[in-house]
Structure formats: C-alpha cells, structure tokens
Scaffold this motif. Structure first.
Motif, PDB file in Angstrom:
ATOM      1  N   GLY A  54       0.791  -1.224   0.000  1.00  0.00           N
ATOM      2  CA  GLY A  54       0.000   0.000   0.000  1.00  0.00           C
ATOM      3  C   GLY A  54       0.824   1.275   0.000  1.00  0.00           C
ATOM      4  O   GLY A  54       0.289   2.361  -0.202  1.00  0.00           O
ATOM      5  N   ASP A  55       2.132   1.175   0.238  1.00  0.00           N
ATOM      6  CA  ASP A  55       2.998   2.357   0.212  1.00  0.00           C
ATOM      7  C   ASP A  55       3.149   2.872  -1.212  1.00  0.00           C
ATOM      8  O   ASP A  55       2.890   2.142  -2.177  1.00  0.00           O
ATOM      9  N   THR A  56       3.578   4.128  -1.327  1.00  0.00           N
ATOM     10  CA  THR A  56       3.806   4.731  -2.634  1.00  0.00           C
ATOM     11  C   THR A  56       5.202   5.340  -2.674  1.00  0.00           C
ATOM     12  O   THR A  56       5.597   6.064  -1.756  1.00  0.00           O
ATOM     13  N   VAL A  57       5.936   5.017  -3.731  1.00  0.00           N
ATOM     14  CA  VAL A  57       7.239   5.636  -3.986  1.00  0.00           C
ATOM     15  C   VAL A  57       6.976   6.807  -4.923  1.00  0.00           C
ATOM     16  O   VAL A  57       6.373   6.638  -5.977  1.00  0.00           O
ATOM     17  N   ALA A  84       3.664  -2.225  -3.279  1.00  0.00           N
ATOM     18  CA  ALA A  84       3.696  -0.763  -3.269  1.00  0.00           C
ATOM     19  C   ALA A  84       3.470  -0.231  -4.686  1.00  0.00           C
ATOM     20  O   ALA A  84       3.394  -1.001  -5.649  1.00  0.00           O
ATOM     21  N   HIS A  85       3.377   1.080  -4.804  1.00  0.00           N
ATOM     22  CA  HIS A  85       3.080   1.731  -6.079  1.00  0.00           C
ATOM     23  C   HIS A  85       4.132   2.793  -6.376  1.00  0.00           C
ATOM     24  O   HIS A  85       4.858   3.238  -5.484  1.00  0.00           O
ATOM     25  N   LEU A  86       4.179   3.222  -7.636  1.00  0.00           N
ATOM     26  CA  LEU A  86       5.092   4.285  -8.060  1.00  0.00           C
ATOM     27  C   LEU A  86       4.294   5.459  -8.595  1.00  0.00           C
ATOM     28  O   LEU A  86       3.339   5.269  -9.354  1.00  0.00           O
ATOM     29  N   THR A  96       1.157   3.785 -10.651  1.00  0.00           N
ATOM     30  CA  THR A  96       0.779   2.370 -10.694  1.00  0.00           C
ATOM     31  C   THR A  96      -0.362   2.046  -9.735  1.00  0.00           C
ATOM     32  O   THR A  96      -0.769   0.893  -9.635  1.00  0.00           O
ATOM     33  N   ASN A  97      -0.887   3.069  -9.076  1.00  0.00           N
ATOM     34  CA  ASN A  97      -2.045   2.876  -8.200  1.00  0.00           C
ATOM     35  C   ASN A  97      -3.358   3.106  -8.950  1.00  0.00           C
ATOM     36  O   ASN A  97      -4.416   2.855  -8.431  1.00  0.00           O
ATOM     37  N   SER A  98      -3.261   3.597 -10.199  1.00  0.00           N
ATOM     38  CA  SER A  98      -4.469   3.839 -10.998  1.00  0.00           C
ATOM     39  C   SER A  98      -4.530   2.844 -12.152  1.00  0.00           C
ATOM     40  O   SER A  98      -3.510   2.362 -12.627  1.00  0.00           O
TER      41      SER A  98
END
Length: 173
Positions: A54-57, A84-86, A96-98
C-alpha cells in the motif's frame, strides 16, 4: 505511506526535488548522491526493502529513478513485488495505483521488451555478417596464398581499388 526518492549528482538540484516531494506530502525522503544510471544504488535498495503493502514511492521525474527503460521496468517490478506503487510528479501518467497508469505501464513494458528483442536480433545479424566476412576472408586467403608474392600484391592492388583494403590488412593474423 508516501516515500520520496531523490537521486542527485549536484547539490543545487537537491533542494528543488526535496521541496517538490515535501509539498506532495512524502512522509520520508531517501536521498541518493550518485547518478541514477548506476546499477548499485544503496538508498534505492534501502527504500525498496523498507516498503510495505500500500505504500507509494514518489519521484519528481523518472530520470531520477532510472536512465534506461529496462532498468526502470526492473525497479518498478521490485516496487510492485512489495505491494507498493510508483508515482512520478512530472510524468503524471506514471501512477501504478491507478488503472490508467497500470495500462500505460503495460504498454511501456511491451515496448521495452520489443526494443530488447530487436536489439538482440540486430546483434545476431551483425555476428552472422561478421562470420560470413571471416569465412570469405579465409577463402580468399587460401586462394591467394597459392599464388606468387608478386601475383598476390597485384591482386591485392586491384582489391584495394575496389574495396580499400591493403595487403597487410588482408594478411593480418
């Protein structure tokens, strides 16, 4: 949580990136003081180890994360494996969360794979052409070696006019 990643080779670039990442709401920022084209980036490795699902870079620009598409895709894969997402601030389509970001990233991955396969194919063709030339060179040398030295030099002189090759070049080891 949001984690910022900065890769800077000059101190003056440091403050602008840091402000953008802070303004975006990053909880922690990892700073790499080396060029992003280097393979061994200890801070990036530490960031990826630190990630949880669930974290985002967040990066200000993809060039801060990687200088090659192949390496970028490898880094994104490592981030994804952690759940995680970028997110790139400059290239807003990289998120990358969408769903849209995932689709665009898939296209980018396919293009990268195509580039890689094309490069491999071109390299094989170059090696095959070099091998054909080497084989022809051996055939020519075998035929010419049966002639007298004066005849060899005469033939090489004619070849030189046609293909700009010298006696020494043809007979080198």
């Amino acid at each position: 949580m949001k984690f910022g990643y900065m890769s800077v080779s000059k101190v003056d670039l440091n403050s602008a990136q840091k402000k953008q990442l802070e303004d975006f709401g990053c909880d922690r920022i990892f700073l790499e003081n080396i060029n992003s084209s280097r393979r061994n980036r200890p801070e990036l490795n530490r960031l990826i180890e630190f990630l949880r699902e669930g974290d985002t870079v967040v990066v200000t620009d993809l060039t801060r994360l990687s200088r090659s598409t192949k390496d970028l895709m490898a880094v994104i894969e490592r981030i994804s494996q952690k759940g995680a997402h970028l997110k790139s601030l400059k290239e807003s389509w990289i998120d990358t969360n969408s769903d849209d970001g995932k689709i665009l990233l898939t296209y980018l991955a396919n293009i990268t794979q195509f580039e890689s396969e094309l490069t491999t194919l071109q390299n094989k063709e170059v090696v095959q052409a070099a091998n054909r030339i080497k084989k022809k060179r051996k055939e020519i040398l075998s035929s010419i070696s049966r002639l007298s030295t004066s005849q060899q030099k005469q033939i090489i002189g004619h070849l030189d006019e046609l293909i700009t090759i010298s006696y020494d070049m043809l007979f080198r080891n």
